[in-house]
Motif scaffolding. Structure first.
Motif, PDB file in Angstrom:
ATOM      1  N   LYS A   1       0.832  -1.222   0.000  1.00 34.57           N
ATOM      2  CA  LYS A   1       0.000   0.000   0.000  1.00 34.57           C
ATOM      3  C   LYS A   1       0.856   1.258   0.000  1.00 34.57           C
ATOM      4  O   LYS A   1       0.641   2.177  -0.787  1.00 34.57           O
ATOM      5  CB  LYS A   1      -0.924   0.012   1.237  1.00 34.57           C
ATOM      6  N   SER A   2       1.838   1.283   0.905  1.00 38.02           N
ATOM      7  CA  SER A   2       2.685   2.484   0.992  1.00 38.02           C
ATOM      8  C   SER A   2       3.509   2.646  -0.275  1.00 38.02           C
ATOM      9  O   SER A   2       3.736   3.763  -0.744  1.00 38.02           O
ATOM     10  CB  SER A   2       3.605   2.400   2.205  1.00 38.02           C
ATOM     11  N   SER A   3       3.932   1.516  -0.867  1.00 33.98           N
ATOM     12  CA  SER A   3       4.701   1.592  -2.115  1.00 33.98           C
ATOM     13  C   SER A   3       3.833   2.198  -3.219  1.00 33.98           C
ATOM     14  O   SER A   3       4.291   3.044  -3.992  1.00 33.98           O
ATOM     15  CB  SER A   3       5.151   0.200  -2.559  1.00 33.98           C
TER      16      SER A   3
ATOM     17  N   THR B   1       4.187  -1.769   9.098  1.00 34.58           N
ATOM     18  CA  THR B   1       4.987  -0.534   9.070  1.00 34.58           C
ATOM     19  C   THR B   1       4.110   0.707   9.254  1.00 34.58           C
ATOM     20  O   THR B   1       4.406   1.573  10.074  1.00 34.58           O
ATOM     21  CB  THR B   1       5.753  -0.420   7.721  1.00 34.58           C
ATOM     22  N   THR B   2       3.047   0.798   8.457  1.00 35.38           N
ATOM     23  CA  THR B   2       2.175   1.977   8.554  1.00 35.38           C
ATOM     24  C   THR B   2       1.173   1.745   9.667  1.00 35.38           C
ATOM     25  O   THR B   2       0.492   0.719   9.699  1.00 35.38           O
ATOM     26  CB  THR B   2       1.423   2.204   7.215  1.00 35.38           C
ATOM     27  N   ARG B   3       1.091   2.695  10.573  1.00 30.94           N
ATOM     28  CA  ARG B   3       0.167   2.526  11.702  1.00 30.94           C
ATOM     29  C   ARG B   3      -0.941   3.568  11.629  1.00 30.94           C
ATOM     30  O   ARG B   3      -2.094   3.254  11.455  1.00 30.94           O
ATOM     31  CB  ARG B   3       0.915   2.631  13.009  1.00 30.94           C
TER      32      ARG B   3
ATOM     33  N   SER C   1       5.689   7.927   2.123  1.00 28.32           N
ATOM     34  CA  SER C   1       5.316   6.985   3.172  1.00 28.32           C
ATOM     35  C   SER C   1       6.429   5.949   3.349  1.00 28.32           C
ATOM     36  O   SER C   1       7.069   5.549   2.375  1.00 28.32           O
ATOM     37  CB  SER C   1       4.017   6.290   2.743  1.00 28.32           C
ATOM     38  N   ILE C   2       6.647   5.516   4.599  1.00 28.81           N
ATOM     39  CA  ILE C   2       7.734   4.548   4.843  1.00 28.81           C
ATOM     40  C   ILE C   2       7.350   3.171   4.294  1.00 28.81           C
ATOM     41  O   ILE C   2       6.256   2.664   4.554  1.00 28.81           O
ATOM     42  CB  ILE C   2       8.048   4.432   6.349  1.00 28.81           C
ATOM     43  N   VAL C   3       8.279   2.613   3.504  1.00 25.60           N
ATOM     44  CA  VAL C   3       8.090   1.279   2.939  1.00 25.60           C
ATOM     45  C   VAL C   3       9.105   0.355   3.601  1.00 25.60           C
ATOM     46  O   VAL C   3      10.281   0.700   3.700  1.00 25.60           O
ATOM     47  CB  VAL C   3       8.354   1.308   1.411  1.00 25.60           C
TER      48      VAL C   3
ATOM     49  N   PHE D   1      -5.204   8.249   0.621  1.00 25.12           N
ATOM     50  CA  PHE D   1      -4.884   7.802   1.983  1.00 25.12           C
ATOM     51  C   PHE D   1      -4.131   6.487   1.955  1.00 25.12           C
ATOM     52  O   PHE D   1      -4.574   5.535   1.310  1.00 25.12           O
ATOM     53  CB  PHE D   1      -6.179   7.602   2.792  1.00 25.12           C
ATOM     54  N   ASP D   2      -3.010   6.451   2.674  1.00 20.29           N
ATOM     55  CA  ASP D   2      -2.300   5.202   2.921  1.00 20.29           C
ATOM     56  C   ASP D   2      -2.673   4.781   4.342  1.00 20.29           C
ATOM     57  O   ASP D   2      -2.714   5.620   5.246  1.00 20.29           O
ATOM     58  CB  ASP D   2      -0.785   5.446   2.805  1.00 20.29           C
ATOM     59  N   THR D   3      -2.960   3.493   4.531  1.00 19.40           N
ATOM     60  CA  THR D   3      -3.498   3.082   5.833  1.00 19.40           C
ATOM     61  C   THR D   3      -2.718   1.919   6.445  1.00 19.40           C
ATOM     62  O   THR D   3      -1.887   1.293   5.780  1.00 19.40           O
ATOM     63  CB  THR D   3      -4.971   2.632   5.680  1.00 19.40           C
TER      64      THR D   3
HETATM   65 MG   LIG Z   1       2.501   0.795   4.753  1.00 15.80          MG
END
Ligand SMILES: [Mg+2]
Ligand SMILES: Nc1nc2c(ncn2[C@@H]2O[C@H](COP(=O)(O)OP(=O)(O)OP(=O)(O)O)[C@@H](O)[C@H]2O)c(=O)[nH]1
Length: 450
Positions: free
Chosen positions: A230-232, A251-253, A243-245, A270-272
């Motif tokens: 998702k973040s990628s 990883t994503t909180r 966003s951190i990958v 939105f990244d979730t």
């Molecule tokens: Mg993520």
């Protein structure tokens, strides 16, 4: 309208206050040219200037200016008006403000220039709303669509249907005049004309979802199991490492949001946090927030890691439909550059975020899921104003009841009341019928100087 007096001279700064090359003041109202000439270095030139011409000169003690002259009937407001360009310094702006006030100009209210354009018949209410929609537009597509409405395309469409219905109404009135209070068979009742108008208005009303998504921007949420990419994908859309990958699941909180344009559409993306049985409190809270975001989205992009035998994709579409009903969804089969752990289920879009293969197909999927045209393939007429939508829906409702009453051979008196209601609703859209309240609401949402 309580705050809009229409017979005095008004002024406003039409550009932003800040450091800029130029600042433009707008003035409008009967007597504007003569009043401004009294502080201008070449009063005769200004007084004699033809409409739509420029006069260069000095405002004594203020600044050198270029003045655009509009005579009554021309220009934006349709009143006698000037646009004064001076230097964009704070000092010039402040001195010019003082000068115009001393000359008897009143500081304009928000939207007052457009209100005057509406009053003088230069534009109708759909075009006035389009002015504000252009000012607020954040994407190329919303700007193009609002420009179309400003050009009068919406008014023309409403008037065409209104004329059709007015003709039908006159047929009904003739029958009423002849005291035939019931329709004898369906031969003389204008079913076809009313049906044509009804269908066209319903089609226009149906463009509201897409129109408002384009105008206000679409909320797109990336969701899926932890580590699905998702973040990628979020970063790929934003063309930056926002966003951190990492290969560590979870990883994503907290969710991350950002604005971007997808195929000319303004999107709030939105990244979730990845959905999984959460190990600890913070992650559990992140997942709770993800679910709330999923429910409120215009489009949900659900990612699956196709290489991970653990990623529970099976019957995901049915499960999600139950859990998040009524939200448009696209399912993405990510990491296709890796060997697949399963056969891709039907209806998924193949993607490798790493190689960007499948990205174009995903963008096309987004465009069509939102019911939109992409900016490259032309524009149909869309509406984005909830006010216009309400009136269209009401008008269609009245026409539906006209048609069903007529089929049941009901009394023409009742039918004509419904017909009048349908016509009135179209009158509200263009502003031929309107109330001060409505005008107040529309114009007060403009910025000062518009
Ligand atoms: Mg993520
Ligand atoms: N080979 C391959 N690896 C990918 C692809 N997309 C993402 N990855 C990798 O998968 C891992 C997880 O990616 P993220 O983007 O952090 O995944 P996420 O869904 O945001 O994960 P969480 O935030 O933990 O839920 C990283 O090591 C990525 O480099 C892809 O298309 N191909």
């Amino acid at each position: 309208m309580k705050s809009y007096v229409s017979d005095d001279m008004i002024f406003a700064l039409a550009t932003c206050v800040g450091k800029s090359a130029l600042a433009v003041f707008r003035v409008s109202g009967e007597g504007s040219i003569a009043s401004f000439a009294s502080c201008f270095s070449k009063p005769e030139r200004l007084l004699a200037a033809k409409t739509n011409t420029l006069v260069y000169g000095t405002v004594t003690g203020v600044d050198d200016v270029v003045v655009s002259v509009y005579r009554k009937g021309h220009g934006y407001t349709g009143e006698e008006a000037l646009e004064i360009s001076c230097h964009g310094s704070l000092a010039s702006i402040s001195l010019m403000n003082e000068k115009l006030s001393q000359l008897g100009f009143r500081q304009a209210e928000p939207g007052e220039f457009t209100f005057r354009a509406f009053l003088s018949g230069k534009i109708d209410l759909t075009q006035a709303e389009a002015v504000n929609e252009i000012a607020r537009s954040q994407s190329r597509l919303s700007q193009t669509l609002a420009l179309e409405r400003l050009g009068g395309a919406l008014s023309a469409r409403i008037h065409r249907n209104r004329d059709l219905l007015a003709d039908a109404m006159s047929v009904i009135e003739v029958q009423l005049d002849y005291a035939e209070d019931e329709i004898g068979g369906d031969t003389s009742f204008p079913f076809d004309e009313i049906t044509d108008a009804r269908d066209d208005l319903a089609k226009l009303a149906d463009t509201f979802r897409t129109g408002s998504l384009i105008g206000q921007g679409a909320k797109i949420v990336l969701a899926g199991a932890a580590n699905a990419g998702k973040s990628s994908l979020f970063n790929l859309f934003l063309k930056t490492d926002r966003s951190i990958v990492s290969a560590v699941p979870g990883t994503t909180r907290d969710f991350i949001e950002s604005n971007c344009e997808i195929a000319g559409i303004n999107v709030r993306l939105f990244d979730t946090a990845g959905l999984r049985t959460a190990g600890e409190e913070i992650e559990a809270e992140g997942i709770k927030r993800t679910k709330a975001l999923m429910r409120s989205s215009d489009l949900l992009l659900y990612l699956v890691d196709s290489s991970d035998p653990e990623d529970g994709y099976e019957s995901i579409s049915e499960r999600l439909e139950k859990e998040i009903p009524g939200v448009e969804k696209l399912f993405v089969w990510n990491k296709t550059d890796l060997p697949s752990a399963f056969e891709m289920p039907e209806g998924f879009i193949e993607l490798s975020v790493d190689s960007a293969e499948g990205f174009e197909a995903l963008v096309s999927g987004i465009v069509s899921s939102l019911g939109m045209v992409s900016d490259s393939n032309g524009c149909e007429l869309l509406i984005e104003s909830p006010r216009q939508h309400r009136s269209l829906v009401e008008s269609v409702r009245s026409l539906d009841s006209v048609l069903s009453l007529a089929r049941e051979e009901e009394c023409l008196d009742i039918i004509s009341v419904e017909m009048k209601e349908a016509l009135d609703q179209l009158g509200y859209i263009c502003g031929e019928l309107t109330s001060d309240d409505v005008l107040d609401r529309i114009f007060s949402s403009f910025c000062v100087g518009k």
